[in-house]
Structure formats: structure tokens, C-alpha cells
Design an enzyme around this catalytic site. Structure first.
Site, PDB file in Angstrom:
ATOM      1  N   LYS A 224     -14.568  22.837 -71.189  1.00 21.05           N
ATOM      2  CA  LYS A 224     -15.647  23.901 -71.153  1.00 21.05           C
ATOM      3  C   LYS A 224     -15.015  24.777 -69.521  1.00 21.05           C
ATOM      4  CE  LYS A 224     -19.510  21.450 -72.606  1.00 21.05           C
ATOM      5  NZ  LYS A 224     -19.521  22.688 -73.800  1.00 21.05           N
TER       6      LYS A 224
ATOM      7  N   ARG B 156     -21.349  14.316 -81.387  1.00 21.47           N
ATOM      8  CA  ARG B 156     -21.591  13.313 -82.520  1.00 21.47           C
ATOM      9  C   ARG B 156     -20.354  12.301 -82.835  1.00 21.47           C
ATOM     10  NH1 ARG B 156     -19.389  18.969 -84.833  1.00 21.47           N
ATOM     11  NH2 ARG B 156     -20.352  19.359 -83.131  1.00 21.47           N
TER      12      ARG B 156
HETATM   13  N1  BES Z   1     -23.170  19.527 -75.261  1.00 21.12           N
HETATM   14  C1  BES Z   1     -22.260  20.173 -75.918  1.00 21.12           C
HETATM   15  C2  BES Z   1     -23.884  21.372 -76.589  1.00 21.12           C
HETATM   16  C3  BES Z   1     -24.217  22.119 -75.523  1.00 21.12           C
HETATM   17  C4  BES Z   1     -23.692  23.074 -75.982  1.00 21.12           C
HETATM   18  C5  BES Z   1     -25.604  22.121 -75.116  1.00 21.12           C
HETATM   19  C6  BES Z   1     -24.725  24.666 -74.692  1.00 21.12           C
HETATM   20  C7  BES Z   1     -26.402  22.882 -74.775  1.00 21.12           C
HETATM   21  C8  BES Z   1     -26.192  24.008 -73.509  1.00 21.12           C
HETATM   22  C9  BES Z   1     -21.703  19.696 -77.435  1.00 21.12           C
HETATM   23  O1  BES Z   1     -21.188  18.856 -76.992  1.00 21.12           O
HETATM   24  C10 BES Z   1     -20.974  20.922 -77.274  1.00 21.12           C
HETATM   25  O2  BES Z   1     -19.799  21.399 -76.736  1.00 21.12           O
HETATM   26  N2  BES Z   1     -20.978  21.193 -78.850  1.00 21.12           N
HETATM   27  C11 BES Z   1     -19.487  22.615 -78.824  1.00 21.12           C
HETATM   28  C12 BES Z   1     -19.212  21.755 -79.649  1.00 21.12           C
HETATM   29  C13 BES Z   1     -17.534  22.412 -80.607  1.00 21.12           C
HETATM   30  C14 BES Z   1     -17.033  21.974 -79.595  1.00 21.12           C
HETATM   31  C15 BES Z   1     -17.667  22.364 -82.535  1.00 21.12           C
HETATM   32  C16 BES Z   1     -20.534  23.951 -78.447  1.00 21.12           C
HETATM   33  O3  BES Z   1     -21.746  24.283 -79.308  1.00 21.12           O
HETATM   34  O4  BES Z   1     -20.356  24.398 -78.518  1.00 21.12           O
HETATM   35 MN    MN Z   2     -19.531  18.607 -75.567  1.00 20.36          MN
END
Ligand code: BES
Ligand code: MN
Ligand code: ZN
Length: 489
Positions: A266, A340
């Protein structure tokens, strides 16, 4: 916070909190010779008893007592106004120098439940997390330690003790777990903290470690964890308050104690917020503690899939194919879509172990959910109309709000993979739905399942009537209400 109930105001020094339901301000009549001065203050403050409005006044005739008038709204029902009243009073008085507040409901016709919910709002709003502040000035420290609710109908104290005190402990546990940074709360310490907090509750604990999960073939969960020096844990909490032999309801929480994204790392901006990527697991632990605390007449299992998602020489790579406990294979396109991967193995395990008819999972799963619903409601995806309806009813009753989201064959096709049974991400569009479709592929036929994407709800950057800014404890009240209305009731 010490919570008491009494028929009349106690003796001694305290701040007096008087609710004002719009222009209906029966409490003012008790002020005797000070009434006129207080009314003048209210008028000059342009106070009209609106919900959440407050005015302070020091009553001279009564040895300099602080008076706090709190608006509850003209047309707001007692049950809607009650928690907000208690919470607003605490927010105002917590660091005021006052140590005791008396909230006098006399003349307002609050029934036992509403009076108990005044105390609930007060207790929930009083939670704060000062563990790592070693240089707080005395003036910044909370002074308020005791609340007395006066003038509710008989039964308020019992109602609080039998229902709401348990909710306070559950929400508090969740908020603590969510607030703690990831160097303190990681999978093993999450388990240790929960074990400590629930030790007198009657909950049973079971923990699966790396070796057991490896034997069980939880390749998806373990793939997420393999880049971290922290060992994964599957924490199982059991509450057996129902009939022996009754199939338990299963709650499953995403417990990513820190989500860097892994190799699909990230951006640095706001990455620190990913300490609360275990908010689903935190809510499940808190809900189980609440259910045990009020001795719910239901059998409930809580499963927390606990891992840390880190980039490392041993981390999984984009393109890796993992085999889940169900036997289905997954092409890991994006290591940041890890929630997931944790949930799917936790679900398979729970189905094998307990043969449940109902599974509800909670997860801070997708940023796309936050884009869709903001910080007002969580999304609910479900394969079962009656489960969805019951959860939404519990959401409306508890204040942990849900909004139904779609599932469907066309979305499901978006996660087909050219090399494995599925890939862990679809296109950018409909990101929350394809995440739900992924989880759905692991739910056995005949199981009523709901997935709650709480990404926008576990943490709040602004304070509310019953919660300071920070961890909200979202999900605890919802799950408790669902069990009360749809499983016990
Ligand atoms: N934990 C994150 C989701 C999240 C993002 C929660 C911002 C709260 C605030 C999750 O694991 C994630 O990184 N999801 C990605 C999925 C994508 C790579 C398909 C996302 O939402 O960007
Ligand atoms: Mn994630
Ligand atoms: Zn995550």
C-alpha cells in the site's frame, strides 16, 4: 464509569444534568429560585432543546452547583433520545473537574429501558484510551467517575445490569483491540488479550496455531501470513447458553492485525490506519463477551482469523496459486486482497467443525465499500432473504446500520482465473461485490450466510454522541441484537 440508579437526587456535590425535550423542560421546575436565571441563560444561548444542544449554568443558590441542560429534541422518542442524552452529558463533563453527574429524568416519562439506555450512552461515551499518554496534564485527565440516573421508571437498574452492562464490556473490548497498535496486538497477543479479558465470562476458548492450520490445509490463510514473523492464529470463542445440541450460530471475523498490502504494498499515506484491519475479529470477540456477559440463551461460536500481512523475502507473490482448505485453488493476483483469503479458510473450518445453518462474517474488507457507503452504514451481502432481513432489523434497533448490497452470477464470473479455480480480485469496478462473491464460493449449500463489509465503520475520525473519535466497536451491538431478537426471541 460507576453507574447508579436512584429514585431521588443524592446528597452532596455533583453536576446536575437536566434534559430538555424541545420546549418541554420539566426539570427546570425543580430549580426553585434559580429557575428564572437558568431560563434567561437558555434564552440568551438561543437554546431550544434541540437534540444534542447543551447549555451550562452555575446555580448560585445551590452552593454553586454546575447545571448542564441537554436538549433531546422536541419530537424524538425516549428510546431514540436516551443514549444520546447520556453520551452528550459525559462528553461535556468528562474532563470538566466534576467527578459525579446526576442525570435527572423526572417528568420526562422515560420507561425502564430508556432510563437504562441513558446510562448505556453515558458508559459508552466515557471510554477513552490514554494508555500511551504519559505526559497528560492534570487538566486534560478525566475527572468524571460516577453517573447517577434519577427519575426513570422502576426496573431501569435491572435492565441495565441484565443487558446493557454486558454491551459496554463487549464494545469496550472491541475498541481496545482495534485501538492498540500492531506492535502490541498481533495474532498471538490478540489471543492472549482476549483470553485475559474473557477469563471469568464462561466463554470457552480454542486456538489453532500454525502447525494445526498447516495440517488442515489452510493454504489461503497461511499464504497471507507467510511474509510475517508473527505466527497466525485461529481463535475460536464458544458460548453455550442455548439448549445442548442446538446448532450454533457462527460469527467469523477478519483479523488482519496489520495490513501493509504485502508485496502489492500500500502507499505510505494513511497506512497506519491498517492497524484496525482486525476490526471484524475485534467485533466478534466483543460480541461473544457481551453475549456471555448477559448469559444469552443461545449457542454461538466466534471465529477470528488472525494474521499479519507483510512484504518479505518469504511473502507470497502476485501470481502465486494457493490451495484453500476447501480444496479450491486461488490465483493471488493482488496480495492486498488478503481479507477474503483469511475468511475463506476460516469459513471452511467452521463449517466442518460445527455444521452451522447460519454464518455471519464481519470484515474491513474493501476500500470500495467506504466509497459506496461512507462512514454511515456497513454493507450487507447475503444469500438468504430472511437472514438479511433479520440482520437489517437488528441493525436498525442497535444503531449499527446496514445497507443491502447485491450478489449475482455476472459478478461471480469476474473472479474466474485462467490458471486456478478463481482469482482473488476482479476489476476495479464493483470491488466490494466481487469480494463478497469470492467468499460466497466457500459457503456450503444450505447455509444461510451474510457478509458484512465494515471497512467504513470500525474507525471514525469524528466523535459521535456515544463514541469519541477512534475505534467505534461497530458490530458488537448488532450481533448482540440479532441473537436477542432472531435466535433467543
Ligand atoms: N483492509 C483493506 C480494505 C480497507 C481499505 C479497509 C481502506 C479500510 C480502508 C483490504 O485488505 C484491501 O486492501 N482491499 C483492497 C482490495 C483490492 C486490492 C482489490 C482495496 O480495497 O483496495
Ligand atoms: Mn489489504
Ligand atoms: Zn485488509
Amino acid at each position: 464509569m460507576l453507574i447508579r440508579f436512584a429514585d431521588t437526587r443524592p446528597a452532596g456535590d455533583f453536576a446536575l444534568v437536566l434534559p430538555a425535550a424541545g420546549s418541554k423542560q420539566p426539570g427546570l421546575d425543580s430549580l426553585g429560585t434559580s429557575k428564572a436565571a437558568v431560563e434567561a441563560t437558555l434564552k440568551r444561548s438561543r437554546f431550544e432543546g434541540e437534540s444534542g444542544a447543551t447549555v451550562e449554568h452555575f446555580v448560585e443558590s445551590d452552593s454553586g452547583r454546575r447545571l448542564l441542560v441537554v436538549g433531546t429534541g422536541a419530537d424524538t422518542s425516549a428510546s431514540d433520545a436516551a443514549e444520546k442524552l447520556g453520551g452528550t452529558a459525559v462528553a461535556k463533563l468528562q474532563t470538566s473537574g466534576e467527578s459525579h453527574a446526576v442525570i435527572d429524568l423526572t417528568g420526562l416519562n422515560y420507561d425502564a429501558d430508556a432510563a437504562a439506555r441513558v446510562a448505556l450512552g453515558a458508559a459508552l461515551r466515557s471510554w477513552r484510551f490514554d494508555r500511551y499518554r504519559t505526559r497528560l496534564k492534570d487538566k486534560q485527565k478525566p475527572t468524571l467517575i460516577e453517573i447517577t440516573v434519577v427519575g426513570g421508571k422502576a426496573g431501569a437498574e435491572e435492565r441495565y445490569a441484565s443487558r446493557y452492562a454486558a454491551i459496554v464490556s463487549g464494545v469496550t473490548l472491541t475498541r481496545e483491540l482495534v485501538t492498540e497498535p500492531a506492535n502490541i496486538i498481533y495474532p498471538e497477543s490478540f489471543v492472549a488479550r482476549v483470553r485475559e479479558e474473557v477469563k471469568d465470562s464462561g466463554l470457552e476458548l480454542e486456538v489453532l496455531g500454525l502447525e494445526e492450520m498447516t495440517k488442515l490445509g489452510m493454504g489461503a490463510l497461511l499464504g497471507v501470513s507467510q511474509g510475517s514473523v508473527r505466527k497466525p492464529q485461529l481463535l475460536v470463542l464458544k458460548w453455550s447458553g442455548g439448549k445442548a445440541g442446538d446448532t450454533p450460530t457462527v460469527f467469523i471475523g477478519k483479523g488482519v492485525t496489520f495490513d501493509t498490502g504485502g508485496i502489492s504494498i500500500k502507499p505510505a499515506q494513511n497506512m497506519e490506519s491498517m492497524k484496525w484491519d482486525m476490526g471484524g475479529a475485534g467485533a466478534v470477540a466483543g460480541a461473544l463477551l457481551a453475549l456471555a456477559g448477559r448469559k444469552a440463551k443461545a449457542n454461538v461460536i466466534g471465529v477470528c482469523g488472525l494474521v499479519e500481512n507483510m512484504p518479505d523475502g518469504n511473502a507470497q507473490r502476485p501470481g502465486d496459486v494457493v490451495t484453500t482448505m476447501s480444496g479450491q485453488t486461488v490465483e493471488v493476483i493482488n496480495t492486498d486482497a488478503e481479507g477474503r483469503l483469511v475468511l475463506c479458510d476460516a469459513i471452511t473450518w467452521a463449517q466442518k467443525a460445527y455444521k452451522p445453518k447460519v454464518i455471519v462474517d464481519l470484515a474491513t474488507l474493501t476500500g470500495a465499500m467506504v466509497i459506496a457507503l461512507g462512514h454511515e452504514m456497513a454493507g450487507i451481502f447475503s444469500n438468504d432473504e430472511s437472514l438479511a432481513k433479520n440482520l437489517i432489523r437488528a441493525a436498525n434497533a442497535s444503531g449499527d446500520l446496514l445497507w443491502r448490497q447485491p450478489l449475482g452470477e455476472a459478478y461471480d464470473r469476474l473472479i474466474d482465473s485462467p490458471i486456478a479455480d478463481m482469482k482473488n480480485v476482479g476489476p476495479r469496478e464493483a470491488g466490494s461485490i466481487t469480494a463478497a462473491q469470492f467468499i460466497k464460493r466457500f459457503v456450503d449449500d444450505g447455509v444461510a450466510w451474510a457478509h458484512l463489509d465494515i471497512a467504513g465503520m470500525a474507525w471514525s475520525d469524528k466523535a459521535s454522541a456515544t463514541c469519541d473519535k477512534g475505534a467505534t466497536g461497530f458490530g458488537v451491538r448488532l450481533l448482540d441484537q440479532y441473537i436477542a431478537d432472531s435466535v433467543e426471541g
